[in-house]
Design a protein around this motif. Structure first.
Motif, PDB file in Angstrom:
ATOM      1  N   THR A 187       0.808  -1.222   0.000  1.00 56.50           N
ATOM      2  CA  THR A 187       0.000   0.000   0.000  1.00 56.50           C
ATOM      3  C   THR A 187       0.840   1.270   0.000  1.00 56.50           C
ATOM      4  N   HIS A 188       2.124   1.177   0.346  1.00 56.65           N
ATOM      5  CA  HIS A 188       2.989   2.355   0.307  1.00 56.65           C
ATOM      6  C   HIS A 188       3.249   2.823  -1.127  1.00 56.65           C
ATOM      7  N   ALA A 189       2.917   1.991  -2.114  1.00 62.59           N
ATOM      8  CA  ALA A 189       3.168   2.345  -3.513  1.00 62.59           C
ATOM      9  C   ALA A 189       2.116   3.294  -4.079  1.00 62.59           C
ATOM     10  N   PHE A 190       1.136   3.689  -3.278  1.00 64.94           N
ATOM     11  CA  PHE A 190       0.028   4.517  -3.753  1.00 64.94           C
ATOM     12  C   PHE A 190       0.271   5.980  -3.416  1.00 64.94           C
ATOM     13  N   LEU A 191      -0.081   6.860  -4.336  1.00 63.98           N
ATOM     14  CA  LEU A 191      -0.005   8.307  -4.107  1.00 63.98           C
ATOM     15  C   LEU A 191      -1.294   8.951  -4.577  1.00 63.98           C
ATOM     16  N   HIS A 192      -1.871   9.791  -3.701  1.00 62.44           N
ATOM     17  CA  HIS A 192      -3.060  10.554  -4.078  1.00 62.44           C
ATOM     18  C   HIS A 192      -2.891  11.985  -3.589  1.00 62.44           C
ATOM     19  N   HIS A 193      -3.182  12.943  -4.451  1.00 61.61           N
ATOM     20  CA  HIS A 193      -3.126  14.359  -4.099  1.00 61.61           C
ATOM     21  C   HIS A 193      -4.552  14.895  -4.136  1.00 61.61           C
ATOM     22  N   PRO A 194      -5.197  15.072  -2.981  1.00 57.32           N
ATOM     23  CA  PRO A 194      -6.621  15.438  -2.966  1.00 57.32           C
ATOM     24  C   PRO A 194      -6.927  16.753  -3.665  1.00 57.32           C
ATOM     25  N   GLU A 195      -6.014  17.716  -3.579  1.00 57.31           N
ATOM     26  CA  GLU A 195      -6.299  19.026  -4.156  1.00 57.31           C
ATOM     27  C   GLU A 195      -6.457  18.989  -5.674  1.00 57.31           C
ATOM     28  N   THR A 196      -5.713  18.141  -6.346  1.00 57.43           N
ATOM     29  CA  THR A 196      -5.772  18.080  -7.811  1.00 57.43           C
ATOM     30  C   THR A 196      -6.435  16.807  -8.331  1.00 57.43           C
ATOM     31  N   GLY A 197      -6.655  15.814  -7.457  1.00 61.20           N
ATOM     32  CA  GLY A 197      -7.214  14.541  -7.903  1.00 61.20           C
ATOM     33  C   GLY A 197      -6.194  13.614  -8.515  1.00 61.20           C
ATOM     34  N   LEU A 198      -4.888  13.979  -8.465  1.00 60.67           N
ATOM     35  CA  LEU A 198      -3.859  13.133  -9.048  1.00 60.67           C
ATOM     36  C   LEU A 198      -3.741  11.818  -8.285  1.00 60.67           C
ATOM     37  N   VAL A 199      -3.663  10.720  -9.016  1.00 64.17           N
ATOM     38  CA  VAL A 199      -3.372   9.397  -8.471  1.00 64.17           C
ATOM     39  C   VAL A 199      -2.208   8.818  -9.258  1.00 64.17           C
ATOM     40  N   ALA A 200      -1.150   8.409  -8.550  1.00 59.95           N
ATOM     41  CA  ALA A 200      -0.022   7.719  -9.179  1.00 59.95           C
ATOM     42  C   ALA A 200      -0.067   6.271  -8.739  1.00 59.95           C
TER      43      ALA A 200
ATOM     44  N   ARG B 294       8.122   3.772  -6.172  1.00 54.91           N
ATOM     45  CA  ARG B 294       7.447   4.768  -5.365  1.00 54.91           C
ATOM     46  C   ARG B 294       7.238   6.056  -6.161  1.00 54.91           C
ATOM     47  N   SER B 295       6.226   6.819  -5.722  1.00 52.42           N
ATOM     48  CA  SER B 295       5.947   8.140  -6.282  1.00 52.42           C
ATOM     49  C   SER B 295       5.737   9.108  -5.123  1.00 52.42           C
ATOM     50  N   LEU B 296       6.231  10.338  -5.278  1.00 51.00           N
ATOM     51  CA  LEU B 296       6.017  11.361  -4.265  1.00 51.00           C
ATOM     52  C   LEU B 296       5.981  12.735  -4.916  1.00 51.00           C
ATOM     53  N   LEU B 297       5.304  13.659  -4.267  1.00 51.06           N
ATOM     54  CA  LEU B 297       5.206  15.032  -4.749  1.00 51.06           C
ATOM     55  C   LEU B 297       6.002  15.947  -3.846  1.00 51.06           C
ATOM     56  N   VAL B 298       6.815  16.817  -4.459  1.00 53.24           N
ATOM     57  CA  VAL B 298       7.490  17.890  -3.737  1.00 53.24           C
ATOM     58  C   VAL B 298       7.220  19.153  -4.542  1.00 53.24           C
ATOM     59  N   GLY B 299       6.475  20.086  -3.942  1.00 54.94           N
ATOM     60  CA  GLY B 299       6.041  21.241  -4.706  1.00 54.94           C
ATOM     61  C   GLY B 299       5.117  20.798  -5.830  1.00 54.94           C
ATOM     62  N   ASP B 300       5.382  21.267  -7.034  1.00 53.05           N
ATOM     63  CA  ASP B 300       4.547  20.886  -8.177  1.00 53.05           C
ATOM     64  C   ASP B 300       5.237  19.868  -9.070  1.00 53.05           C
ATOM     65  N   VAL B 301       6.201  19.122  -8.519  1.00 57.33           N
ATOM     66  CA  VAL B 301       6.947  18.119  -9.281  1.00 57.33           C
ATOM     67  C   VAL B 301       6.673  16.734  -8.704  1.00 57.33           C
TER      68      VAL B 301
END
Length: 627
Positions: free
Chosen positions: A547-560, A594-601
């Motif tokens: 489950t650590h392989a999941f990324l979701h950004h609620p503000e933009t709806g992005l799912v990796a 893995r995927s992660l967001l830092v700023g807008d990248v």
């Protein structure tokens, strides 16, 4: 199957008490064996090493059979697989820079961080690949530090996986060195050792200290500055192998080995370093406790480390003569859960390695609200077994537990699932209510608790999603059900009463048809529905088991989402799932982990390197190879 002497162990379940250390006598007398369980498992501490050794011997002798511990001829395999940001207390050139908005590890509960392959605090990205710790500045998109950990632990060069916890300028590296193997001579000893390394990230990364304990790494949780690491170990007993003889004579020979063993065969040893200092020790008898029902075949130890300090120390260990397979943590509680052991069947055929389902999960709760060693609070049990830590949830003073009982396989499955509610009553977790009969003939594939509701996915041929109302802990009830093909192995909460399910599509006969992502609307508890589906035929996602392989950004709806060796970027709205693009690395030899967001990248991580990507278009911005 290799023949020879063997080292065996299986476990029961476990937890802690708060006690000090003690010396170990050479030949203590044997007191009576352990008493049988009463209404619920409550931990009992020992008054002396003599009492501890007598109890351990008695329990182990009752559990051993002609081929060691367990049912049939078991190998000495290892027990199992080797599971918001806090600011640092020190200033450094890097930590003085402002942190960018950033994602964190996808964890079960806020306030209880979990070890992962990569960590970021918005100022730095930290990874360990092939035994080398690397620090990347995401703003400058360059590597700013590295530390070859193989100089401290040469075994890391063989490719053992390492995970991380991060606090300020401190990183705790966790890894499992070695594999428990079947012994081939009477003198052989199978050894594994969780190895922990405390690294200072201020300036050039450097090792501050290390820690090693015999056993297997189960999991860890971090609350504030305190990391609690759970280790399980098996007794160091070498059972003889007899080519000839009866089950009775073999069992008697194994019991003789147990009767001759000292208490040190059970109590795990440890070693820690700080700079040039080296210290060794063993868990003391007065740091040991036991539940009423136990087997003497395994030991569970919880270690506590302050990540704000300059050394790991001895870990302040506490141990239980038991076992746990599931760790669940919140900001104030640590739960250890495992199946109750089943005694070996009389006359078991040595080739029969399948053990009967114990159908009981025992749970121990500890208070982790204060720094340092956890405090034992209460224990309880529920019928059935857990799918993973997401089957547990603490809410408003109650613990909710989803389990499956029975057998979901074969031509006549008799399984069903349930959600139980427990509350603490003194030192006992008492069941206050339950909803049963979910998914007859099926088993649980995923669970998500959200406030006073639970969403349970069961599957064999089709995928019912059950909505369960838990607001009244004495009368849980099913409010709605949705039947669709396939299953979701992971459920993730989305804004405005939506759930995202990731798993497999299936035909009407239950045969997997490829990756499926489902968008569920659960705003009406009586009528859950599926709003949209995204399907990739013949594909699989590592998220089903990681489950650590999941990324979701609620503000933009992005799912990796990892799909095969790549990461697929999706955009999830309130009504539909759209595809943005694909992020790839260096080919099938280096799957994106893995995927992660830092700023807008968006940063993606593999053994080959790190890629910076525009998450709105999936366009590559930079590539930092591992060199």
């Amino acid at each position: 199957m290799t023949r020879g002497a063997h080292i065996f162990a299986v476990g029961t379940l476990a937890a802690l008490t708060l006690l000090g250390g003690s010396a170990i006598p050479a030949a203590p007398p044997d007191p009576p064996g352990p008493r049988q369980p009463t209404a619920a498992p409550v931990l009992v501490s020992y008054d002396s090493c003599a009492q501890a050794l007598g109890g351990l011997r008695a329990a182990a002798e009752a559990s051993v059979g002609p081929w060691g511990f367990g049912n049939g001829w078991r190998t000495g395999a290892a027990f199992g697989d080797v599971a918001k940001d806090a600011s640092g207390s020190r200033a450094s050139a890097q930590s003085a820079q402002p942190a960018q908005e950033h994602s964190t590890t996808n964890v079960h509960e806020a306030g209880a961080d979990e070890p992962d392959l990569v960590k970021t605090d918005g100022r730095r990205i930290v990874t360990v690949t092939r035994g080398v710790l690397r620090v990347v500045d995401p703003a400058a998109r360059r590597e700013t530090g590295r530390l070859d950990l193989t100089r401290t632990l040469p075994e890391l060069a063989r490719g053992e996986q390492a995970t991380l916890l991060l606090h300020g300028d401190r990183a705790l590296v966790l890894t499992q060195i070695g594999a428990e193997l079947q012994s081939t001579t009477r003198a052989a000893r199978a050894r594994t050792a969780p190895r922990l390394i405390l690294v200072d990230l201020a300036g050039t990364p450097r090792v501050l200290g290390t820690y090693r304990m015999d056993g297997s790494l189960v999991d860890a949780r971090q609350t504030g500055t305190t990391a609690r690491v759970v280790v399980r170990s098996r007794p160091q007993l070498v059972f003889p192998y007899a080519e000839r003889g009866t089950d009775a004579t073999r069992t008697a020979a194994n019991r003789a080995v147990i009767a001759a063993a000292g208490v040190e065969a059970w109590l795990p040893a440890y070693e820690w370093t700080a700079g040039a200092e080296r210290h060794t020790g063993r868990v003391g008898c007065d740091r040991l406790s036991r539940p009423p029902a136990w087997s003497g075949t395994s030991m569970l130890t919880v270690l506590s480390f302050d990540l704000a300090g300059d050394r790991l120390g001895d870990g302040d260990p506490v141990s239980v003569a038991a076992d746990a397979t599931t760790v669940y943590g919140t900001g104030s509680s640590l739960y250890l859960a495992g199946e109750r052991p089943v005694p070996p069947r009389p006359g078991s055929f040595r080739g029969d390695v399948r053990r009967p389902d114990p159908q009981v999960t025992e749970i121990h709760r500890f208070d982790t609200g204060a720094p340092g060693r956890p405090r034992y609070v209460a224990s309880g049990s529920v019928p059935g077994t857990l799918v993973n830590q997401y089957a547990l949830s603490e809410w408003q003073g109650h613990l909710r537990v989803a389990t499956t009982t029975g057998d979901a396989w074969g031509t006549r499955p008799d399984s069903e699932s349930a959600v139980h509610v427990l509350r603490p009553d003194g030192e006992t977790l008492v069941r206050t209510g339950a909803v049963t009969g979910l998914g007859p003939g099926e088993r649980i594939y995923s669970v998500r608790f959200l406030g006073g509701s639970a969403y349970v996915i069961t599957f064999r041929l089709t995928d019912p999603l059950y909505a369960v109302d838990l607001t009244d802990p004495t009368a849980p009830r099913v409010t709605g059900e949705l039947k669709i093909t396939g299953y979701s192995a992971y459920l993730h909460p989305l804004p405005e009463g939506r759930l995202l399910g990731v798993g497999q599509e299936a035909d009407r006969r239950g045969r997997a048809q490829g990756l499926q992502v489902s968008l569920f609307d659960v705003r009406d508890p009586a009528r859950p529905s599926r709003l949209d589906q995204w399907h990739v035929p013949k594909a699989y996602s590592a998220l089903e088991h990681d489950t650590h392989a999941f990324l979701h950004h609620p503000e933009t709806g992005l799912v990796a989402l990892p799909v095969g060796d790549d990461v697929r970027l999706l955009r999830v709205s309130g009504t539909d799932i759209g595809e943005v693009g694909t992020v790839s690395h260096a080919g099938p030899a280096s799957p994106v982990l893995r995927s992660l967001l830092v700023g807008d990248v968006l940063w993606t991580v593999s053994a080959a390197g790190l890629r910076a990507t525009d998450p709105t278009t999936a366009r590559s911005l930079d590539w930092l190879p591992v060199t």
